[in-house]
Scaffold this active site. Structure first.
Site, PDB file in Angstrom:
ATOM      1  N   ASP A   1      21.558  18.332 105.397  1.00 16.81           N
ATOM      2  CA  ASP A   1      21.065  18.944 104.175  1.00 16.81           C
ATOM      3  C   ASP A   1      21.466  20.416 104.122  1.00 16.81           C
ATOM      4  O   ASP A   1      20.986  21.232 104.903  1.00 16.81           O
ATOM      5  CB  ASP A   1      19.530  18.836 104.136  1.00 16.81           C
ATOM      6  CG  ASP A   1      18.955  19.479 102.886  1.00 16.81           C
ATOM      7  OD1 ASP A   1      18.765  18.752 101.888  1.00 16.81           O
ATOM      8  OD2 ASP A   1      18.695  20.706 102.887  1.00 16.81           O
TER       9      ASP A   1
ATOM     10  N   HIS B   1      18.303  23.265  92.926  1.00  9.46           N
ATOM     11  CA  HIS B   1      17.547  23.868  94.028  1.00  9.46           C
ATOM     12  C   HIS B   1      16.133  24.313  93.610  1.00  9.46           C
ATOM     13  O   HIS B   1      15.169  24.175  94.363  1.00  9.46           O
ATOM     14  CB  HIS B   1      18.328  25.077  94.588  1.00  9.46           C
ATOM     15  CG  HIS B   1      18.032  25.373  96.017  1.00  9.46           C
ATOM     16  ND1 HIS B   1      18.997  25.749  96.911  1.00  9.46           N
ATOM     17  CD2 HIS B   1      16.889  25.334  96.713  1.00  9.46           C
ATOM     18  CE1 HIS B   1      18.444  25.949  98.097  1.00  9.46           C
ATOM     19  NE2 HIS B   1      17.161  25.696  97.996  1.00  9.46           N
TER      20      HIS B   1
ATOM     21  N   TYR C   1      22.759  28.576 101.256  1.00  2.87           N
ATOM     22  CA  TYR C   1      22.665  28.691 102.722  1.00  2.87           C
ATOM     23  C   TYR C   1      23.944  29.306 103.323  1.00  2.87           C
ATOM     24  O   TYR C   1      23.950  29.745 104.464  1.00  2.87           O
ATOM     25  CB  TYR C   1      22.414  27.340 103.405  1.00  2.87           C
ATOM     26  CG  TYR C   1      21.162  26.591 102.991  1.00  2.87           C
ATOM     27  CD1 TYR C   1      20.160  27.202 102.234  1.00  2.87           C
ATOM     28  CD2 TYR C   1      20.971  25.273 103.366  1.00  2.87           C
ATOM     29  CE1 TYR C   1      19.033  26.504 101.851  1.00  2.87           C
ATOM     30  CE2 TYR C   1      19.837  24.568 102.991  1.00  2.87           C
ATOM     31  CZ  TYR C   1      18.876  25.186 102.222  1.00  2.87           C
ATOM     32  OH  TYR C   1      17.761  24.483 101.854  1.00  2.87           O
TER      33      TYR C   1
ATOM     34  N   LYS D   1      22.984  21.665  97.129  1.00  2.00           N
ATOM     35  CA  LYS D   1      22.134  22.005  95.976  1.00  2.00           C
ATOM     36  C   LYS D   1      22.770  23.118  95.143  1.00  2.00           C
ATOM     37  O   LYS D   1      23.396  24.032  95.694  1.00  2.00           O
ATOM     38  CB  LYS D   1      20.753  22.479  96.466  1.00  2.00           C
ATOM     39  CG  LYS D   1      20.155  21.582  97.518  1.00  2.00           C
ATOM     40  CD  LYS D   1      18.785  22.041  97.989  1.00  2.00           C
ATOM     41  CE  LYS D   1      18.402  21.308  99.266  1.00  2.00           C
ATOM     42  NZ  LYS D   1      18.937  21.912 100.498  1.00  2.00           N
TER      43      LYS D   1
END
Ligand code: A2P
Length: 286
Positions: free
Chosen positions: A45, A108, A50, A75
């Site tokens: 994930d 997100h 990120y 996302k």
């Protein structure tokens, strides 16, 4: 060793995944993900925000294991919401991961223009570029709004969930609407008080497991997908060894009593209207 849950469209998703939030691109990332793959994790994930999509793509490719063996989630960030913006963000994500499709793509946060973003995702789903379409951090009101303004319902909602914040109301709503519940921060983001809770420690002792394993097992038995994260090999291994024991009714009842309704993280409420909040979140999420 893993087991799957079935999305509303029949796609099987490994119930245990590996969360990559806060694991930065670099040598430690590579070592961590390589080890996770070696011991059996296949569901990863990530998210644009990120900053490690490209690193994940590299490690997956280097593993020599076929792309189809993996379940990859990413996302769209809040500033990428909108029909064209989301399509563009999706293509960038695929390029970074070096893949032609995503197993799961999510909005997100329910930021501005999420309905238009969803339209883009529906089309990408129709084209087979996304196998499962979902959202993250959506509350009931967002899910209701999307239901009224979309063709395909979200199949997954990824939300903060742990014993102190089990999300009963949202969980029941999602169950009724065939939206799978995925927990982020399933271990309370490493909250010390939770991981040392005497009630959980007693259950763990009875099963000869760790508190973290008991918590993850509790999620599994609720039918929830979990994406614990760790950079520690021993704990990465511990977190996958949760399929060989079962919590009984009494254990579950004890854990139920730990519900205090306390989030450990920021509430997604207010996201739709407050751009300052969105920018603040950027700082929080790298
Ligand atoms: P570490 O990377 O040092 O293992 P969550 O997945 O709920 O966000 O929690 C992640 C946090 O929990 C990280 O700080 C991680 O630290 C810690 N953690 C992950 N797995 C375990 C485990 N099995 N036991 C204790 N702490 C864990």
């Amino acid at each position: 060793m893993n087991r799957t849950v079935e999305a509303a469209n029949g796609v099987d998703i490994p119930q245990l995944g590996f969360g990559l939030y806060k694991i930065k691109d670099g040598e430690a990332f590579e070592r961590t993900v390589e080890y996770a793959i070696r011991i059996g994790y296949r569901h990863f994930d990530t998210a644009k925000i990120y900053g490690n999509e490209a690193a994940l793509g590299r490690v997956i490719q280097k593993s020599g294991i076929a792309r189809e063996e993996f379940f990859i989630t990413s996302k769209a960030w809040t500033t990428d919401l909108g029909y064209h913006a989301t399509k563009k963000a999706f293509e960038q994500t695929c390029r970074k991961l070096n893949v032609t499709y995503l197993d799961m793509y999510m909005i997100h946060f329910a930021g501005p223009h999420y309905v238009n973003a969803w339209k883009a995702m529906e089309e990408l789903y129709d084209e087979g570029r996304i196998k499962v379409i979902g959202v993250a951090n959506f509350e009931i009101r967002h899910l209701e709004h999307l239901k009224k303004n979309s063709r395909i319902s979200p199949m997954v909602n990824q939300i903060e969930t742990h014993p102190e914040f089990p999300q009963h109301e949202l969980h029941d709503y999602m169950l009724r609407h065939r939206i799978l519940h995925e927990a982020w921060g399933p271990l309370g983001q490493g909250n010390k008080a939770l991981l040392e809770h005497p009630e959980l420690a007693a259950i763990a002792l009875r099963h000869q497991k760790s508190v973290a394993q008991v918590i993850l097992r509790w999620h599994l038995q609720r039918g929830i997908m979990v994406i614990p994260k760790s950079t520690n090999p021993q704990r990465i291994k511990e977190n996958i060894e949760i399929f060989d024991f079962e919590l009984n009714e009494e254990d579950v009842e004890h854990i139920r009593r730990l519900d205090t309704g306390k989030r450990y993280s920021l509430s997604p409420n207010g996201f739709m209207i407050n751009p300052i909040y969105i920018n603040l979140m950027k700082l929080f999420i790298r």
